[in-house]
Design a protein around this motif. Structure first.
Motif, mmCIF file in Angstrom:
data_model
loop_
_atom_site.group_PDB
_atom_site.id
_atom_site.type_symbol
_atom_site.label_atom_id
_atom_site.label_comp_id
_atom_site.label_asym_id
_atom_site.label_seq_id
_atom_site.Cartn_x
_atom_site.Cartn_y
_atom_site.Cartn_z
ATOM 1 N N ARG A 26 -8.893 -20.088 58.943
ATOM 2 C CA ARG A 26 -9.358 -19.895 57.604
ATOM 3 C C ARG A 26 -8.516 -18.703 56.969
ATOM 4 O O ARG A 26 -8.367 -18.452 55.921
ATOM 5 C CB ARG A 26 -10.921 -19.654 57.640
ATOM 6 C CG ARG A 26 -11.698 -20.764 57.830
ATOM 7 C CD ARG A 26 -13.102 -20.670 57.448
ATOM 8 N NE ARG A 26 -13.805 -19.803 58.457
ATOM 9 C CZ ARG A 26 -14.238 -20.093 59.635
ATOM 10 N NH1 ARG A 26 -14.351 -21.378 59.928
ATOM 11 N NH2 ARG A 26 -15.033 -19.199 60.272
ATOM 12 N N ALA A 30 -6.281 -18.277 53.512
ATOM 13 C CA ALA A 30 -6.578 -17.454 52.624
ATOM 14 C C ALA A 30 -5.492 -16.687 52.201
ATOM 15 O O ALA A 30 -5.095 -16.473 51.141
ATOM 16 C CB ALA A 30 -7.861 -16.627 52.943
ATOM 17 N N ARG A 33 -2.972 -18.921 50.339
ATOM 18 C CA ARG A 33 -3.423 -19.158 48.801
ATOM 19 C C ARG A 33 -3.140 -17.671 47.868
ATOM 20 O O ARG A 33 -2.613 -17.814 46.748
ATOM 21 C CB ARG A 33 -5.112 -19.323 48.848
ATOM 22 C CG ARG A 33 -5.299 -20.718 49.267
ATOM 23 C CD ARG A 33 -6.744 -21.166 48.797
ATOM 24 N NE ARG A 33 -7.723 -20.255 49.452
ATOM 25 C CZ ARG A 33 -8.373 -20.306 50.804
ATOM 26 N NH1 ARG A 33 -8.033 -21.336 51.349
ATOM 27 N NH2 ARG A 33 -9.071 -19.428 51.092
#
Length: 373
Positions: A26, A30, A33
Motif C-alpha cells: 500500500r 501511494a 500515485r
C-alpha cells in the motif's frame, strides 16, 4: 594492493515469488500515485467518471423499475428477491475491482523489488515512449508499462507495450513485450523476423520489400529472415559474423529483432515484464549473451558518409591564411567516416499491406452481386 571492486550482482528472482507485506504494498502504491499525480491520462479520468456516473444512474434506475412493477402487481414483497440479487451483483463487482487493484499493486511492488535486487530501476508507466522501433509509431493510446531499466554495462529497458488501432467504429488493442538495448553508434535499419513465432506469415506489424532480404551462411535462414537496406548487404555481413549469428540462434530464436538508429529491439507477443522467473532468466540470458558481442558493432562505420563528405567538400581549396599558418597541406574531408548512417540505410522500405484492401473489395463485390440477384 588495490582494494577489491564491488561484487557482481547475480540474478535474483526471489522478489517475484516471495510473500509481500500488505502495508509495504500500500505504501508503494501511494508513492506511485504521488509520483504520477500530474501525469494521469485523460482517458483514465474519463473512465473513472463514466463508471461512477453509470453506477449512480443505472442502479437507482433498475431499483425504481423493480419497485414500480412490484407495486403495480399488488405484491410489494416480490421486489425483495431482485433487489437482493442486484445488491449481490454490485457487491461482487466491487469486490472484483478491489481484488484486481490489490493484485495489480502487488505485481508492481514485486517488480520494483526485483529491479532493485538486480541493480535496476522500475517505472510503472510511460505514455507514448519516444523509441524508434516499428511498434512505437502505430495507432493511438500508446503506452509502456512495468518498465525495468538497467544502465550497466549499457542502457537496457524491459517493458510491456500496447497501442490501439481504430478501424471504423471498432478498435483493436495490440500488446507486445520488448527489450530495448542502447548501442554505441547508429547502425543500418536491419530486421530479423524470427520464424519460430510466426503463424500464417510474419507476426510483425510491418512488412518489407522482398528485394531487401539477405540470405546468410549456415543454418541462420532456418531461424530468421533478415532484411537490410539495398546496398547494405556487405555491412550486414560485417555485423552478423558467424559467432554473432550463433548467439542469436541460441538465445533469441523466438524473438523478433530490429536494429534502428542506435537501438536494438527484441520483440515478443507476450509479456516481458512479468512475475514469471523463467521468463526473466531467459531474457536476461539472451541479453547477456548478445551484449558481449556489441563491442565489435561499435567499430562499424558507413563508408557512404565519407563519400558524401568528399562530395560536399569537393574541390574546395584551403584558405590562403590557413595554408600560410600550417607547415603541411591539411587533408580534404574526413579520413574515416563519422559515426552514423547515410540516409538510404536508415530505414527499410516497407511493402503495402494489401489484405485489408482485398477484403473491402471482396465485400463490395459481394454486396453488389447480392443486390443484383
Amino acid at each position: 594492493m588495490t582494494a577489491p571492486g564491488p561484487a557482481p550482482i547475480t540474478f535474483d528472482a526471489r522478489p517475484l515469488t516471495d510473500p509481500v507485506d500488505a502495508a509495504a504494498v500500500r505504501a508503494f502504491a501511494a508513492e506511485l500515485r504521488a509520483r504520477q499525480a500530474t501525469t494521469v491520462a485523460a482517458s483514465t479520468i474519463i473512465g473513472i467518471v463514466v463508471v461512477i456516473v453509470a453506477g449512480l444512474i443505472m442502479v437507482p434506475f433498475f431499483v425504481t423499475i423493480i419497485l414500480s412493477l412490484a407495486s403495480a402487481s399488488g405484491s410489494p414483497g416480490i421486489a425483495v428477491i431482485p433487489l437482493v440479487l442486484i445488491g449481490l451483483v454490485v457487491v461482487a463487482v466491487v469486490m472484483m475491482i478491489w481484488l484486481g487493484v490489490r493484485n495489480a499493486q502487488a505485481v508492481r511492488y514485486r517488480l520494483n523489488l526485483f529491479a532493485q535486487a538486480n541493480g535496476m530501476s522500475y517505472e510503472a508507466k510511460v505514455a507514448d515512449p519516444p523509441l524508434p522501433g516499428m511498434i512505437f509509431s502505430l495507432g493511438r493510446a500508446r503506452q509502456s508499462t512495468d518498465l525495468i531499466r538497467g544502465t550497466r554495462p549499457r542502457f537496457v529497458e524491459f517493458g510491456n507495450y500496447q497501442y490501439t488501432v481504430q478501424s471504423g467504429k471498432s478498435s483493436t488493442t495490440y500488446r507486445w513485450g520488448y527489450v530495448a538495448v542502447k548501442l554505441d553508434v547508429p547502425l543500418p535499419n536491419i530486421v530479423l523476423d524470427a520464424k519460430g513465432n510466426n503463424g500464417f506469415g510474419s507476426n510483425l506489424p510491418a512488412s518489407f520489400e522482398k528485394e531487401q532480404r539477405l540470405s546468410l551462411e549456415g543454418d541462420f535462414d532456418q531461424y530468421f529472415t533478415l532484411y537490410c537496406p539495398t546496398g547494405y548487404e556487405r555491412d550486414a555481413l560485417y555485423l552478423f559474423t558467424p559467432d554473432i549469428m550463433a548467439r542469436f540462434i541460441d538465445n533469441a530464436a523466438q524473438l523478433d529483432v530490429e536494429i534502428v538508429d542506435d537501438w536494438l529491439f527484441l520483440y515478443t507477443q507476450r509479456k516481458v515484464s512479468t512475475l514469471d522467473p523463467a521468463t526473466w532468466a531467459w531474457l536476461f540470458g539472451a541479453v547477456g549473451a548478445l551484449l558481449t558481442k556489441f563491442d565489435q558493432w561499435a567499430r562499424w562505420r558507413d563508408e557512404r558518409l565519407l563519400a558524401e563528405n568528399a562530395d560536399a567538400v569537393g574541390t574546395a581549396s584551403v584558405a590562403p591564411a590557413m595554408s600560410a599558418q600550417l607547415p603541411f597541406a591539411p587533408p580534404v574531408g574526413l579520413l574515416t567516416p563519422p559515426p552514423g548512417v547515410a540516409p538510404q540505410g536508415r530505414r527499410l522500405r516497407r511493402r503495402a499491406t494489401w489484405l485489408p484492401i482485398l477484403v473491402v473489395i471482396g465485400f463490395v463485390v459481394f454486396w453488389i452481386w447480392s443486390r443484383l440477384n
